[in-house]
Design an enzyme around this catalytic site. Structure first.
Site, PDB file in Angstrom:
ATOM      1  CG  HIS A  17      46.688  17.381  55.575  1.00 55.61           C
ATOM      2  ND1 HIS A  17      46.025  17.757  55.435  1.00 55.61           N
ATOM      3  CD2 HIS A  17      46.528  16.148  55.790  1.00 55.61           C
ATOM      4  CE1 HIS A  17      44.937  17.075  54.941  1.00 55.61           C
ATOM      5  NE2 HIS A  17      45.531  16.038  54.841  1.00 55.61           N
ATOM      6  CD  GLU A 198      40.821  10.674  56.828  1.00 59.79           C
ATOM      7  OE1 GLU A 198      40.504  11.150  56.520  1.00 59.79           O
ATOM      8  OE2 GLU A 198      42.045  10.136  57.548  1.00 59.79           O
ATOM      9  CG  ASP A 276      46.403  12.322  57.494  1.00 56.38           C
ATOM     10  OD1 ASP A 276      46.313  13.144  56.687  1.00 56.38           O
ATOM     11  OD2 ASP A 276      45.785  11.641  58.051  1.00 56.38           O
ATOM     12  CG  ASP A 277      47.035  14.871  60.102  1.00 52.25           C
ATOM     13  OD1 ASP A 277      47.443  16.423  58.999  1.00 52.25           O
ATOM     14  OD2 ASP A 277      46.802  14.500  59.826  1.00 52.25           O
TER      15      ASP A 277
END
Ligand code: ADE
Length: 334
Positions: A17, A198, A276-277
């Site tokens: 992201h 998730e 992801d982050d």
């Protein structure tokens, strides 16, 4: 030796992201530039605000920090910083998710967001030899009507959008809530992906496949609870973009040793490793590969297989895929 092998390996990333790449240093710089007040007195305080208890508490700070992103230049700087870091990790291709609604709902225009990111992607392709695409994610805690509005706005930028996705707070927001807007997106010719399994049940993964007809699943770790689902994912070769460090840091999986990634790979699923982050979980792609390898004792051939899966599961055209796969195969066979 494994560290070097992972670092130097040509890689693709499919689940990252852009908002999750906002490092505390850039957060502070943008806050200063835009005269935005932060809830942290110092950079150290901002760094200490992590880690998080769970997905909802993580999402609260993640969305709160977006208030520093106001101008096209801000989106450019954020995107270029990620792409430079990715290129330094030998990522050759990356498919970047973004939360359009999180910006539109703050009064930022879609064009500010899109043009800023797109310019950075073009510059990085020239300067750092990294290719990239954008995945516009609908926020599943918002309504389907809201997603429909964004989809219409996105048509103007269709050539800059590689796929439509679905993210944010999964619990009680099943994929089927977005059936109509995903039907519409496919009619317009968009490829689609969705986060499923998730924190949500295996049932949500079934829905992402059978109701939303997505080409890839993000996270997907709860599939291991359902043998029929596992068989279907194997048979249909549906890729799963797994984010091992994120899953552990958000307390979804207790430790890397207990992560289902190994089982998923061994049972024949097309799994990939993703960050992801990375700014929030302190792990870019290489650190994710390293942590998974250390926790689950992956062999070199398994690391290579997952890297290969990522190029194969990307939304690149066949010529570009072939080029990257040749490079990876050459690297591995050396
Ligand atoms: N948006 C950013 N990170 C996310 C995650 N781990 N799950 C759902 N939505 C997200």
């Amino acid at each position: 030796m494994m560290k070097e092998f992972i670092q130097n390996m040509p890689k693709a990333e499919l689940q990252v992201h852009i908002e999750g790449t906002l490092e505390p240093e850039l957060l502070f710089e943008l806050a200063k530039r835009n005269k935005v007040e932060l809830p942290y007195a110092t950079l150290e305080d901002a760094k200490k605000a992590m880690p998080y208890q769970n997905l909802p508490s993580f999402l609260v700070s993640y969305y709160a920090n977006l208030k520093v992103l106001l101008t096209e230049q801000d989106f450019y700087d954020l995107t270029l910083a990620y792409l430079e870091k990715a290129a330094s990790q030998n990522i050759r291709h990356t498919e970047i998710s973004f939360d359009a609604q999180a910006h539109l709902n703050r009064g930022i225009s879609l064009s500010t967001v899109m043009v800023g990111m797109h310019r950075a992607m073009q510059d990085a392709e020239q300067k750092c030899k990294i290719s990239s695409g954008l995945i516009l994610c609908f926020m599943r805690d918002l309504s389907e009507d809201d997603a429909q509005k964004v989809l219409l706005e996105a048509l103007e930028f269709k050539d800059w959008i590689m796929a439509i996705g679905l993210d944010s707070s999964e619990m009680n927001n099943p994929p089927e809530k977005f059936k109509n807007v995903f039907d519409r997106a496919r009619e317009y010719g968009f490829l689609t992906v969705a986060a499923a399994g998730e924190v949500g049940p295996a049932e949500y993964i079934w829905q992402a496949i059978d109701v939303l007809h997505v080409s890839r699943i993000d996270y997907g770790i709860h599939c291991v609870e359902d043998p029929d689902l596992m068989s279907r994912l194997v048979m249909k070769k549906i890729p799963i973009s797994v984010c091992p460090v994120s899953n552990v840091k958000l307390g979804i999986i207790k430790s890397m040793q207990k992560h289902p990634l190994k089982k998923m790979l061994e049972e024949g699923l097309c799994v990939t490793i993703n960050s992801d982050d990375p700014a929030y979980f302190h792990a870019y792609l290489n650190e994710n590969f390293l942590a998974a390898q250390a926790g689950l004792s992956f062999h070199k051939d398994e690391i290579y297989e997952m890297a290969r899966n990522a190029f194969l599961s990307s939304f690149l055209d066949n010529d570009k895929k072939e080029k990257y796969l040749l490079e990876l195969d050459h690297y591995y066979n050396q």
